[in-house]
Write an enzyme that holds these catalytic residues in place. Structure first.
Site, PDB file in Angstrom:
ATOM      1  N   SER A 144      10.925   2.818  -1.694  1.00  0.00           N
ATOM      2  CA  SER A 144       9.894   1.789  -2.114  1.00  0.00           C
ATOM      3  C   SER A 144      10.504   0.713  -2.935  1.00  0.00           C
ATOM      4  O   SER A 144      11.284   1.201  -3.893  1.00  0.00           O
ATOM      5  CB  SER A 144       8.671   2.357  -2.708  1.00  0.00           C
ATOM      6  OG  SER A 144       7.876   1.433  -3.436  1.00  0.00           O
ATOM      7  N   LYS A 170      10.042  -0.334   2.177  1.00  0.00           N
ATOM      8  CA  LYS A 170       8.797  -0.725   1.793  1.00  0.00           C
ATOM      9  C   LYS A 170       9.110  -1.814   0.956  1.00  0.00           C
ATOM     10  O   LYS A 170       9.612  -1.420  -0.178  1.00  0.00           O
ATOM     11  CB  LYS A 170       7.966   0.552   1.669  1.00  0.00           C
ATOM     12  CG  LYS A 170       6.709   0.255   0.413  1.00  0.00           C
ATOM     13  CD  LYS A 170       6.133   1.599   0.243  1.00  0.00           C
ATOM     14  CE  LYS A 170       5.432   1.697  -0.993  1.00  0.00           C
ATOM     15  NZ  LYS A 170       4.468   2.763  -1.229  1.00  0.00           N
ATOM     16  N   LYS A 172       6.963  -4.067  -2.015  1.00  0.00           N
ATOM     17  CA  LYS A 172       5.896  -4.424  -2.882  1.00  0.00           C
ATOM     18  C   LYS A 172       5.631  -5.744  -2.752  1.00  0.00           C
ATOM     19  O   LYS A 172       6.922  -6.686  -2.835  1.00  0.00           O
ATOM     20  CB  LYS A 172       5.983  -4.087  -4.373  1.00  0.00           C
ATOM     21  CG  LYS A 172       6.255  -2.732  -4.650  1.00  0.00           C
ATOM     22  CD  LYS A 172       4.867  -1.848  -4.355  1.00  0.00           C
ATOM     23  CE  LYS A 172       5.183  -0.228  -4.842  1.00  0.00           C
ATOM     24  NZ  LYS A 172       3.888   0.385  -4.577  1.00  0.00           N
ATOM     25  N   ASP A 197       3.500  -3.208   0.699  1.00  0.00           N
ATOM     26  CA  ASP A 197       2.421  -2.319  -0.144  1.00  0.00           C
ATOM     27  C   ASP A 197       1.946  -3.460  -0.954  1.00  0.00           C
ATOM     28  O   ASP A 197       2.672  -3.926  -2.168  1.00  0.00           O
ATOM     29  CB  ASP A 197       3.152  -1.226  -0.968  1.00  0.00           C
ATOM     30  CG  ASP A 197       1.955  -0.358  -1.690  1.00  0.00           C
ATOM     31  OD1 ASP A 197       0.907  -0.771  -1.520  1.00  0.00           O
ATOM     32  OD2 ASP A 197       2.306   0.608  -2.346  1.00  0.00           O
ATOM     33  N   ASN A 199      -0.796  -2.848  -3.250  1.00  0.00           N
ATOM     34  CA  ASN A 199      -1.593  -2.185  -4.463  1.00  0.00           C
ATOM     35  C   ASN A 199      -2.572  -2.692  -4.824  1.00  0.00           C
ATOM     36  O   ASN A 199      -2.863  -3.342  -6.110  1.00  0.00           O
ATOM     37  CB  ASN A 199      -0.591  -2.132  -5.757  1.00  0.00           C
ATOM     38  CG  ASN A 199       0.792  -0.901  -5.460  1.00  0.00           C
ATOM     39  OD1 ASN A 199       1.736  -1.091  -5.310  1.00  0.00           O
ATOM     40  ND2 ASN A 199       0.210   0.349  -5.284  1.00  0.00           N
ATOM     41  N   GLU A 222       0.105  -1.568   3.380  1.00  0.00           N
ATOM     42  CA  GLU A 222      -0.501  -0.545   2.426  1.00  0.00           C
ATOM     43  C   GLU A 222      -1.452  -1.276   1.314  1.00  0.00           C
ATOM     44  O   GLU A 222      -1.071  -2.214   0.870  1.00  0.00           O
ATOM     45  CB  GLU A 222       0.478   0.203   1.778  1.00  0.00           C
ATOM     46  CG  GLU A 222       0.293   1.446   1.130  1.00  0.00           C
ATOM     47  CD  GLU A 222       1.265   2.137   0.143  1.00  0.00           C
ATOM     48  OE1 GLU A 222       2.726   1.886   0.943  1.00  0.00           O
ATOM     49  OE2 GLU A 222       1.093   2.884  -0.564  1.00  0.00           O
ATOM     50  N   ASP A 247      -3.833   3.970   0.495  1.00  0.00           N
ATOM     51  CA  ASP A 247      -3.329   4.637  -0.442  1.00  0.00           C
ATOM     52  C   ASP A 247      -4.433   4.860  -1.793  1.00  0.00           C
ATOM     53  O   ASP A 247      -5.256   5.982  -1.600  1.00  0.00           O
ATOM     54  CB  ASP A 247      -2.100   4.082  -0.999  1.00  0.00           C
ATOM     55  CG  ASP A 247      -1.312   4.443  -2.322  1.00  0.00           C
ATOM     56  OD1 ASP A 247      -1.870   5.500  -2.820  1.00  0.00           O
ATOM     57  OD2 ASP A 247      -0.151   4.008  -2.738  1.00  0.00           O
ATOM     58  N   LYS A 271      -0.664  11.335  -1.048  1.00  0.00           N
ATOM     59  CA  LYS A 271       0.068  11.615  -2.599  1.00  0.00           C
ATOM     60  C   LYS A 271      -0.859  12.867  -3.006  1.00  0.00           C
ATOM     61  O   LYS A 271      -1.931  12.797  -3.582  1.00  0.00           O
ATOM     62  CB  LYS A 271      -0.021  10.371  -3.387  1.00  0.00           C
ATOM     63  CG  LYS A 271       0.844   9.378  -3.202  1.00  0.00           C
ATOM     64  CD  LYS A 271       0.800   8.155  -4.346  1.00  0.00           C
ATOM     65  CE  LYS A 271       1.448   6.978  -3.830  1.00  0.00           C
ATOM     66  NZ  LYS A 271       1.053   5.870  -4.438  1.00  0.00           N
ATOM     67  N   GLY A 299       4.710   8.386  -2.783  1.00  0.00           N
ATOM     68  CA  GLY A 299       5.585   9.062  -4.184  1.00  0.00           C
ATOM     69  C   GLY A 299       4.818   8.355  -5.509  1.00  0.00           C
ATOM     70  O   GLY A 299       4.349   7.051  -5.280  1.00  0.00           O
TER      71      GLY A 299
HETATM   72  O1  OSB Z   1       1.583   2.353  -4.545  1.00  0.00           O
HETATM   73  O2  OSB Z   1       2.919   3.668  -3.395  1.00  0.00           O
HETATM   74  C1  OSB Z   1       2.640   3.204  -4.645  1.00  0.00           C
HETATM   75  C2  OSB Z   1       4.860   3.991  -7.259  1.00  0.00           C
HETATM   76  C3  OSB Z   1       4.036   3.966  -8.513  1.00  0.00           C
HETATM   77  C4  OSB Z   1       2.309   3.709  -8.269  1.00  0.00           C
HETATM   78  C5  OSB Z   1       2.291   3.645  -7.007  1.00  0.00           C
HETATM   79  C6  OSB Z   1       3.105   3.501  -6.042  1.00  0.00           C
HETATM   80  C7  OSB Z   1       4.478   3.678  -6.197  1.00  0.00           C
HETATM   81  C8  OSB Z   1       5.640   3.573  -5.305  1.00  0.00           C
HETATM   82  C9  OSB Z   1       6.821   4.177  -5.593  1.00  0.00           C
HETATM   83  O3  OSB Z   1       5.435   2.560  -4.252  1.00  0.00           O
HETATM   84  C10 OSB Z   1       6.951   5.355  -4.577  1.00  0.00           C
HETATM   85  C11 OSB Z   1       8.155   6.308  -4.794  1.00  0.00           C
HETATM   86  O4  OSB Z   1       7.996   7.192  -5.878  1.00  0.00           O
HETATM   87  O5  OSB Z   1       8.973   6.160  -4.566  1.00  0.00           O
HETATM   88 MG    MG Z   2       1.171   2.437  -2.541  1.00  0.00          MG
END
Ligand code: OSB
Ligand code: MG
Length: 377
Positions: A144, A170, A172, A197, A199, A222, A247, A271, A299
């Site tokens: 990520s 992936k 952000k 992703d 978020n 995502e 997620d 998760k 993660g």
């Molecule tokens: O949205 O997947 C997420 C890390 C912290 C909070 C949310 C996310 C993430 C990551 C990192 O994308 C994933 C990782 O631990 O490699």
């Molecule tokens: Mg995510």
């Protein structure tokens, strides 16, 4: 498959809770903010048959979800731990039921459940992966990648991860930092397995921008919308060719079932912290598998404790997409376990030691500890 054979009950003597602050190798930027230090809570279950370890994956601020470190610390020491200690003896499979009267706080519950489960499995000489139903001895590793200064910087950073062997990228994204970034990666690296992703950074008003992503043949997008936007995600999913993955919205097996019933997602990120534990995570895996919905293991910048358990979870048969199960070095120069996860041919090994399968580096643990408390019976 549900858990085939329950773990041993443990006789609880207490719990040690620690807040750790571990520096990240580089700042990690998402649509909701930048982290430079990982703040996590490590849970040590103290039992008459030995110890067990868990990790509460909250961050310092409630930006990804409503949970955050000090809130998890408070609910753990004030409510969750005392409720378990009042039981005296408890089976790992009973922990979620004992904690169920307390609403929410799933990350806190998950970390405590893992510590009890690790203690029970270690006492019996059993391995977490086998207990959960793992069918692989290693899992493909995705990475990520946070938002970078500009698309050129992103291409540099992603190139480094591809050189290391990561099998899926992936990135952000957020409004204004999406199309150019994705286009730059396709230009530089062709048809690599790529997903984005958000978020929760978009609304349905952004549907045209999000539809522009369709031309990049992404594995998935995502969590484009808010945690509780299940119906809007279904509307968006009908408008996009890119598969929608949830997620933040998937906080329980019930939430997963509802999202699938409404066709709000065609892929699910699982998760354990977000859903309240590894057993709930297995239940979501099972229901998605029955519905032919692919899942992958997300993660939360876990330390070596959560990283080991995630590798075990990601080895279940329904995890058919590479997860955010990266090497420890992706985030940390120094971890709190003696054998941090490494990348081998784009994969991470599923630990084979008893319990979560890793040993704690007590010196590193001590060095990163900023607060501690032991609650005894
Ligand atoms: O949205 O997947 C997420 C890390 C912290 C909070 C949310 C996310 C993430 C990551 C990192 O994308 C994933 C990782 O631990 O490699
Ligand atoms: Mg995510």
């Amino acid at each position: 498959m549900p858990i085939a054979r329950p773990a041993a009950s443990v006789s609880l003597e207490g719990f040690e809770l620690r807040v750790l602050r571990i520096p990240l190798v580089a700042p990690f930027t998402t649509s909701f903010g930048t982290e430079e230090v990982r703040e996590a809570i490590v849970v040590r279950a103290l039992t008459t048959d030995g110890e067990g370890w868990g990790e509460i994956v909250t961050a310092a601020a409630p930006l990804y979800s409503s949970e955050y470190t000090q809130g998890a610390w408070d609910v753990a020491r004030r409510f969750l731990v005392p409720a378990l200690l009042a039981q005296g003896t408890v089976a790992p499979e009973e922990v979620s039921g004992v904690l169920a009267p307390f609403v929410g706080h799933r990350m806190a519950k998950a970390g405590i459940e893992l510590a009890v489960l690790d203690a029970g499995l270690r006492a019996e000489g059993r391995v977490l992966g086998e207990y959960l139903g793992a069918v692989h001895d290693r899992v493909p590793s995705g990475v990520s990648v946070g938002i970078q200064r500009d698309p050129a910087a992103l291409v540099d950073v992603v190139g480094g991860y591809l050189d290391e062997g990561y099998v899926r990228i992936k990135i952000k994204i957020k409004p204004g930092r999406d199309i150019a970034e994705t286009a730059a990666l396709r230009e530089a690296f062709g048809g690599i397995p790529l997903q984005v992703d958000a978020n929760s950074a978009y609304t349905l008003a952004d549907i045209d921008t999000l539809a522009e992503l369709d031309r990049f043949d992404l594995l998935l997008i995502e969590q484009p919308l808010q945690e509780d936007d299940i119906v809007d995600h279904a509307t968006l999913a009908r408008a996009l060719r890119t598969p929608v993955c949830l997620d933040e919205s998937i906080v329980s097996r019930k939430a997963a079932a509802d999202a699938l019933a409404l066709a709000a997602a065609s892929v699910v990120n699982i998760k354990a912290g977000r859903v309240g534990g590894y057993l709930e995570a297995v239940a979501i895996h099972d229901l998605c598998r029955d519905a032919a919905i692919p899942v992958w293991c997300g993660g939360m910048l876990e330390t070596g404790i959560g990283r080991a358990a995630n590798a075990a979870l990601a080895a279940l048969p329904g995890f058919t997409l590479p997860g955010d199960v990266s090497a420890s070095s992706r985030f940390y120069a120094r971890d709190i376990v003696t054998e941090p996860a490494v990348l081998e041919d784009g994969h991470v090994r599923v630990p084979t030691g008893h319990g979560i399968g890793v040993q704690i580096d007590e010196i590193a643990l001590e060095d990163f500890t900023v607060a501690r408390e032991t609650v005894r019976r």
